[in-house]
Design an enzyme around this catalytic site. Structure first.
Site, PDB file in Angstrom:
ATOM      1  N   ARG A  82       0.852  -1.187   0.000  1.00  0.00           N
ATOM      2  CA  ARG A  82       0.000   0.000   0.000  1.00  0.00           C
ATOM      3  C   ARG A  82       0.889   1.240   0.000  1.00  0.00           C
ATOM      4  NH1 ARG A  82      -2.876   3.101   4.678  1.00  0.00           N
ATOM      5  NH2 ARG A  82      -3.993   4.589   3.398  1.00  0.00           N
ATOM      6  N   HIS A 127      -2.967  10.919   0.665  1.00  0.00           N
ATOM      7  CA  HIS A 127      -2.436  10.721   2.019  1.00  0.00           C
ATOM      8  C   HIS A 127      -1.852  12.063   2.479  1.00  0.00           C
ATOM      9  CE1 HIS A 127      -1.029   7.390   4.942  1.00  0.00           C
ATOM     10  NE2 HIS A 127      -0.714   8.535   5.523  1.00  0.00           N
ATOM     11  N   GLU A 172      -7.499   8.449   6.223  1.00  0.00           N
ATOM     12  CA  GLU A 172      -7.828   9.106   7.491  1.00  0.00           C
ATOM     13  C   GLU A 172      -8.454  10.489   7.308  1.00  0.00           C
ATOM     14  OE1 GLU A 172      -4.442   8.862  10.079  1.00  0.00           O
ATOM     15  OE2 GLU A 172      -4.606   6.699  10.250  1.00  0.00           O
ATOM     16  N   ASN A 314      -7.764   2.054   9.616  1.00  0.00           N
ATOM     17  CA  ASN A 314      -6.465   2.180  10.272  1.00  0.00           C
ATOM     18  C   ASN A 314      -6.716   2.103  11.764  1.00  0.00           C
ATOM     19  OD1 ASN A 314      -5.369   2.605   7.771  1.00  0.00           O
ATOM     20  ND2 ASN A 314      -4.704   4.705   8.155  1.00  0.00           N
ATOM     21  N   TYR A 316      -4.787   1.620  15.527  1.00  0.00           N
ATOM     22  CA  TYR A 316      -3.550   1.527  16.300  1.00  0.00           C
ATOM     23  C   TYR A 316      -3.775   1.284  17.778  1.00  0.00           C
ATOM     24  CZ  TYR A 316      -0.935   3.395  12.316  1.00  0.00           C
ATOM     25  OH  TYR A 316      -0.352   3.569  11.084  1.00  0.00           O
ATOM     26  N   GLU A 382      -3.832  -0.005   7.991  1.00  0.00           N
ATOM     27  CA  GLU A 382      -2.647   0.329   8.797  1.00  0.00           C
ATOM     28  C   GLU A 382      -2.856  -0.173  10.200  1.00  0.00           C
ATOM     29  OE1 GLU A 382      -1.502   4.482   9.058  1.00  0.00           O
ATOM     30  OE2 GLU A 382      -1.776   4.737   6.897  1.00  0.00           O
TER      31      GLU A 382
HETATM   32  C1  GBH Z   1      -1.374   7.050  10.826  1.00  0.00           C
HETATM   33  O1  GBH Z   1      -2.233   7.873  11.551  1.00  0.00           O
HETATM   34  C2  GBH Z   1      -0.995   7.704   9.515  1.00  0.00           C
HETATM   35  O2  GBH Z   1      -1.868   7.310   8.484  1.00  0.00           O
HETATM   36  C3  GBH Z   1       0.433   7.411   9.104  1.00  0.00           C
HETATM   37  O3  GBH Z   1       0.787   8.252   8.039  1.00  0.00           O
HETATM   38  C4  GBH Z   1       1.322   7.592  10.310  1.00  0.00           C
HETATM   39  O4  GBH Z   1       2.684   7.489  10.007  1.00  0.00           O
HETATM   40  C5  GBH Z   1       0.934   6.526  11.314  1.00  0.00           C
HETATM   41  O5  GBH Z   1      -0.380   6.763  11.712  1.00  0.00           O
HETATM   42  C6  GBH Z   1       1.755   6.521  12.599  1.00  0.00           C
HETATM   43  O6  GBH Z   1       1.493   7.658  13.339  1.00  0.00           O
HETATM   44  O7  GBH Z   1       1.112  14.100  17.499  1.00  0.00           O
HETATM   45  O8  GBH Z   1      -0.299  14.122  19.450  1.00  0.00           O
HETATM   46  O9  GBH Z   1      -0.901  15.457  17.506  1.00  0.00           O
HETATM   47  C7  GBH Z   1      -2.705   7.357  12.792  1.00  0.00           C
HETATM   48  C8  GBH Z   1      -3.548   8.393  13.493  1.00  0.00           C
HETATM   49  C9  GBH Z   1      -3.381  10.736  13.856  1.00  0.00           C
HETATM   50  C10 GBH Z   1      -2.215   9.252  15.265  1.00  0.00           C
HETATM   51  C11 GBH Z   1      -2.477  11.858  14.289  1.00  0.00           C
HETATM   52  C12 GBH Z   1      -1.320  10.376  15.729  1.00  0.00           C
HETATM   53  C13 GBH Z   1      -1.141  12.761  16.015  1.00  0.00           C
HETATM   54  C14 GBH Z   1      -1.188  12.899  17.494  1.00  0.00           C
HETATM   55  N1  GBH Z   1      -2.688   9.481  13.929  1.00  0.00           N
HETATM   56  N2  GBH Z   1      -2.018  11.643  15.642  1.00  0.00           N
HETATM   57  S1  GBH Z   1      -0.256  14.265  18.025  1.00  0.00           S
END
Ligand code: GBH
Length: 477
Positions: A82, A127, A172, A314, A316, A382
């Site tokens: 991807r 993205h 996202e 996605n 996490y 993801e």
């Molecule tokens: C993904 O977002 C993204 O799609 C990807 O590009 C990225 O590399 C990956 O996560 C890992 O982070 O810094 O406290 O403002 C996951 C959702 C949204 C989680 C933005 C982190 C920022 C928090 N992300 N968020 S902060």
């Protein structure tokens, strides 16, 4: 509840596919080479909005080193890769008046190299790297973006549709809207949490739906293929066992996943009822003449309904959600929800405050999607965690082992139609505003070497074995 702590031995269905992901701005580099136009992330980085004043100017240099990336994908034995297309690499000013053949040629080289090794491309159109020229016209806030995105999508389908069969319109939508235009923490750094953010989200949904129909009407018969959208969502666990917290947790999912998902996947073609009610009621108290949440026309609702072939999720981490009634809240998307977001001290910690390790959350959110969205085909597009460096990464192995086991439970025990899992990420890359410190890669990347040397971590071998086994063999005792 049930089966939460038991490991499930067994195998994924034969159709289940495994992959890894990256995104253009995080890996490509070559930010102004061969005719590429600047994107909002180039602008953001060049105005020092990233930690240590880092930029994606070179990043992993995949624009030049993509052959090595393909070799790594082969080493991993994955079924698909991807990646995303940088809009301003193919259309430097964002419009189809400005086609950049060199940019198209780059993606042709990448796609052909993948196919030559039997690796299926899964392509994200957006993205987060909007052409700066379109931001100068208002970006996602300007309604004209819907047609411009449609034209970009059409061009990409035309150019690559003969070889790419899985398309993701947006990565996202929540992050684009809230972090980009609500709090302004991400590019373009705009802070309009009162109503601008709702307009942006509205235009993203309309853009997705437009691209979906362009594909369906013009390319689906000719080329085959599927179009979906990727939404990010945590599992939202109620803070206590009170009914109010349970309702608040459900509301939190609706305000984040449902904000985008409801119109497309629920069958209503519209925003979640709870968002419409909360925002209308608060807007009225706050003295607005109409709700701050925009409305779809009846014909838009018809177009929204079922505008997908699959949903990308996605996932996490998990949150704990408590009810926090606030009749006097200020007008703001976050405040509109009347919730408190916390995390459980039992969950594993990472260097990212937002990312706690809670494996069973992925099973619960998968089940939620099945139940609320009419049992769609789901790809986990993801999932992953960071480490602080080094090649020995037992924490990442733990994460994949237990999260993926919960995906297996979702399939086997809950009958959720999950068709694939994507690890974030193939390799370390530019972690947006936090720069290069957070290492999400199955491969480490040496950002001090001009050749951006990539070396597999222990988790790469683990992931390879798991995907080749296609599950978890019961140990003999
Ligand atoms: C993904 O977002 C993204 O799609 C990807 O590009 C990225 O590399 C990956 O996560 C890992 O982070 O810094 O406290 O403002 C996951 C959702 C949204 C989680 C933005 C982190 C920022 C928090 N992300 N968020 S902060």
């Amino acid at each position: 509840p049930e089966d939460r702590d038991e490991f499930y031995y067994g195998y994924f269905p034969h159709y289940f596919i495994w992959g890894v992901a990256t995104a253009a701005y995080q890996v490509e580099g070559a930010w102004n080479e061969d005719g590429k136009g600047p994107s909002i992330w180039d602008t953001f980085a060049h105005t020092n909005r990233i930690a240590h004043n880092e930029t994606g100017d070179v990043a992993c240099d995949s624009y030049h080193l993509f052959q090595r990336d393909v070799e790594m994908l082969q080493e991993l034995g994955v079924d698909f890769y991807r990646f995303s297309i940088a809009w301003s690499r193919v259309l430097p000013d964002g419009t189809i008046g400005s086609v950049n053949q060199a940019g198209i040629a780059y993606y042709n080289r990448l796609i052909d190299a993948l196919l030559a090794k039997n690796i299926t491309p899964m392509v994200t159109l957006y993205h987060w790297d909007l052409p700066q020229a379109l931001q100068d016209r208002g970006g996602w806030k300007n309604d004209e973006i819907v047609d411009l995105f449609g034209e970009y999508a059409r061009l990409v389908f035309e150019q690559f549709g003969d070889r790419v069969k899985t398309w993701i319109t947006f990565n996202e939508a929540y992050v684009i809207s809230w972090l980009g235009y609500g709090v302004g923490a991400f590019a373009p750094g705009i802070s309009e949490p009162v109503d601008g953010v709702y307009r942006v989200a509205h235009n993203i949904i309309r853009s997705h739906v437009k691209a979906y129909h362009i594909f369906k009407d013009n390319f689906k018969n000719k080329y085959g293929g599927n179009v979906g959208i990727t939404l990010d969502i945590e599992w939202k666990e109620p803070l206590t066992d009170s009914l109010k917290d349970a309702i608040a947790a459900e509301r939190a999912i609706q305000f984040k996943l449902g904000w985008f998902g409801n119109a497309i996947f629920s069958g209503s073609g519209d925003y979640p009822q709870v968002m419409k009610e909360f925002i209308a009621e608060k807007s009225q108290r706050q003295g607005f003449a109409t709700s701050r949440l925009p409305e779809f026309t009846d014909s838009e609702k018809e177009q929204n309904k079922g505008a997908y072939d699959f949903i990308g999720i996605n996932h996490y981490t998990s949150n704990l959600i408590g009810n926090k009634p606030n009749p006097d809240s200020v007008p703001n998307y976050q405040e509109d929800q009347d919730i408190d977001i916390k995390s459980d001290p039992c969950w594993g910690v990472t260097a990212q405050d937002w990312l706690k390790v809670n494996p069973w959350g992925i099973r619960y959110i998968l089940r939620w999607v099945k139940e609320h969205y009419n049992n769609p085909i789901i790809f986990i597009t993801e999932s992953g965690r960071s480490t602080e460096g080094g090649l020995d990464d037992p924490e990442r192995i733990y994460y994949y082992k237990y999260y993926i086991n919960e995906v297996l439970k979702a399939i086997k025990l809950d009958h959720v139609r999950v068709h694939g899992y994507t690890a974030w990420s193939l390799m370390d890359n530019l972690e947006w505003t936090t720069g290069y410190d957070a290492k999400f890669g199955l491969y480490s990347v040496d950002f001090n070497s001009s050749s951006r040397t990539r070396v597999p971590r222990a988790s790469a071998a683990f992931f390879r074995n798991l995907t080749i086994e296609n599950g978890f063999e019961e140990p003999e005792d």
